[in-house]
Design a protein around this motif. Sequence first.
Motif, PDB file in Angstrom:
ATOM      1  N   SER A  76      -5.878  34.439 -37.374  1.00 15.03           N
ATOM      2  CA  SER A  76      -6.056  33.001 -37.177  1.00 15.03           C
ATOM      3  C   SER A  76      -7.267  32.496 -37.949  1.00 15.03           C
ATOM      4  O   SER A  76      -7.227  31.425 -38.571  1.00 15.03           O
ATOM      5  CB  SER A  76      -6.216  32.695 -35.687  1.00 15.03           C
ATOM      6  N   GLN A  78      -8.491  33.839 -40.629  1.00 15.37           N
ATOM      7  CA  GLN A  78      -8.170  33.876 -42.059  1.00 15.37           C
ATOM      8  C   GLN A  78      -7.354  32.662 -42.487  1.00 15.37           C
ATOM      9  O   GLN A  78      -7.497  32.174 -43.609  1.00 15.37           O
ATOM     10  CB  GLN A  78      -7.423  35.172 -42.386  1.00 15.37           C
ATOM     11  N   ARG A  79      -6.512  32.154 -41.606  1.00 21.17           N
ATOM     12  CA  ARG A  79      -5.702  30.985 -41.942  1.00 21.17           C
ATOM     13  C   ARG A  79      -6.514  29.685 -41.866  1.00 21.17           C
ATOM     14  O   ARG A  79      -6.385  28.826 -42.723  1.00 21.17           O
ATOM     15  CB  ARG A  79      -4.493  30.882 -41.008  1.00 21.17           C
ATOM     16  N   LYS A  80      -7.337  29.568 -40.806  1.00 26.33           N
ATOM     17  CA  LYS A  80      -8.016  28.304 -40.552  1.00 26.33           C
ATOM     18  C   LYS A  80      -9.428  28.242 -41.112  1.00 26.33           C
ATOM     19  O   LYS A  80      -9.964  27.147 -41.319  1.00 26.33           O
ATOM     20  CB  LYS A  80      -8.058  28.037 -39.040  1.00 26.33           C
ATOM     21  N   PRO A  82     -10.875  30.073 -44.149  1.00 27.67           N
ATOM     22  CA  PRO A  82     -10.772  31.010 -45.275  1.00 27.67           C
ATOM     23  C   PRO A  82     -12.115  31.425 -45.868  1.00 27.67           C
ATOM     24  O   PRO A  82     -12.179  32.414 -46.613  1.00 27.67           O
ATOM     25  CB  PRO A  82      -9.928  30.243 -46.301  1.00 27.67           C
ATOM     26  N   ASP A 113      -5.041  39.476 -44.434  1.00 29.88           N
ATOM     27  CA  ASP A 113      -5.466  39.313 -45.823  1.00 29.88           C
ATOM     28  C   ASP A 113      -6.650  40.245 -46.088  1.00 29.88           C
ATOM     29  O   ASP A 113      -7.744  40.020 -45.544  1.00 29.88           O
ATOM     30  CB  ASP A 113      -5.867  37.868 -46.076  1.00 29.88           C
TER      31      ASP A 113
END
Length: 523
Positions: A76, A78-80, A82, A113
Amino acid sequence: MGVATFLILPLILFVTWVLISFYAQNLRVANRQRRSLVLEGLGLPVNLTTRLVGFFHPYCNAGGGGERVLWTAIASIQRKEPDIVSVVYSGDTDASKSEIIDKVKARFGITLDPSTLHFVFLDSRRMVEDSTWPHFTILGQSLGSMYLVWEAMNKLIPDLYIDTMGYAFTFHVVTFLGRIPVGAYVHYPTISTDMLLRVKSRKRWHTNAITVSSSSILSKGKLLYYRVFMYYYARSLRTAQFLMANSSWTKNHVDAILQHADPLLDALHMPLLLIPQPHKAGLESAEIVYPPCDTHEVATFPLEGRERVILSVAQFRPEKDHETQVRAFEHLLKAHPEHSQSVTGSEVKLVLIGGSRNTGDAARVEGLRQLAKELGIEFIYLSVITQDRVHFIVNAPYPDMLQWLSKASIGMNTMVDEHFGINVVEYMAAGVIPVVHASGGPLKDIVVPYNGEPTGYHAESPESFAEALHLALSLGPGEELAMRQRARAWAIQRFSEEEFEVGWHKSGWRDWVFPPAPVSLSQ
């Protein structure tokens, strides 16, 4: 002589404090180079705007519910976020970064990632193994965690430290050496009032051996030990800037511990109030953030046409109490022989799926196999022996577990005071009727009425579990389908990954990574 000792002792303590403080300062200076090397290794620009969030999770490769929380949180972020690098402090030195990432994908279906994920591998994980501390285990493991996190901080100090396994005593080491904020996702309090009550009542338990419970003197000694430990555990939790709890049961216990006080021990620790603290937390309560559960894929499984399989999904740890499951299955077959008739197609099977972390877990599995054989479960009431009446599936790949969830009828969880119970939510979302212990999260948060109707069953002993299993197996087609539908609807509504991510990002951790800029008086 007495006056000299009185004067020398404070001097020794002062000099020791100065030396340790000097060591910590040098460690923080050296950390700048270590930080640069990490960013360069990930191919990221070396600058002060890139923040490092450290997750202390020595068993990150274990594949259990706690690990799902860890990896879902990191995915989460990594998505929100970065620009944040997630740092995992792991004791899994037998696995590489790519192997761990691959296992996370295979076990949980979570894609990570690698470009913003760094591992710090620790060599001293044995210091938190219960086998290392056969006596005074929770004290030994807590002290061991302090040593382990000392190793971690010597290798890399992040900008924010989050404990995701339950090692609150590490907070003291991290705040002193790193001068950084700390927080935690609490799955289960290290000690609780329930544990104190069991010792006080001299009840035998996996944390209260018969040698202690059968002795009044030893029980009083252990109660004193627990009293002192509770005091220091409360001080550790109050060091945190934020705490997340995985259920209302855990929150209630953590909140009670945060308010815990002991006048005598408080008086003895008055000098510690003079020691400056990097962050004044004043924490009074934890926030409930229900853990993420796999409700997407399993919610597509058909609700009808299920096989007569009783499924258990849980790591083979002692507190999971698999022995009760095996004994409950025996009681079921003895009290209701109709469930063992393979001729009529009503034969019921017990399938236990779980992770094995170490030799202790492996030995536990073998002991359960032997117990099943001793109880004669595999061939009770049958004219021929069937070797597949009880299945033990160790370290199963994620697709295999999903396959069992798609065809099982009942899911069993026998842990007493289960802090939450991700496996129970997975049962319900998959359409598997839960039969769980009447305590902790499964009682208060998960297997609760939905629209006024039951979503499963509760039990407390092998005999009552057997009766609950019988009731679930004896439901009529319409009633059975309705219960599966209610259980699934509640699980999807309350315990999805989306709900976890909302709670995770509202918990306040980000405020300590990117503190708000001070407001100018001229504005």
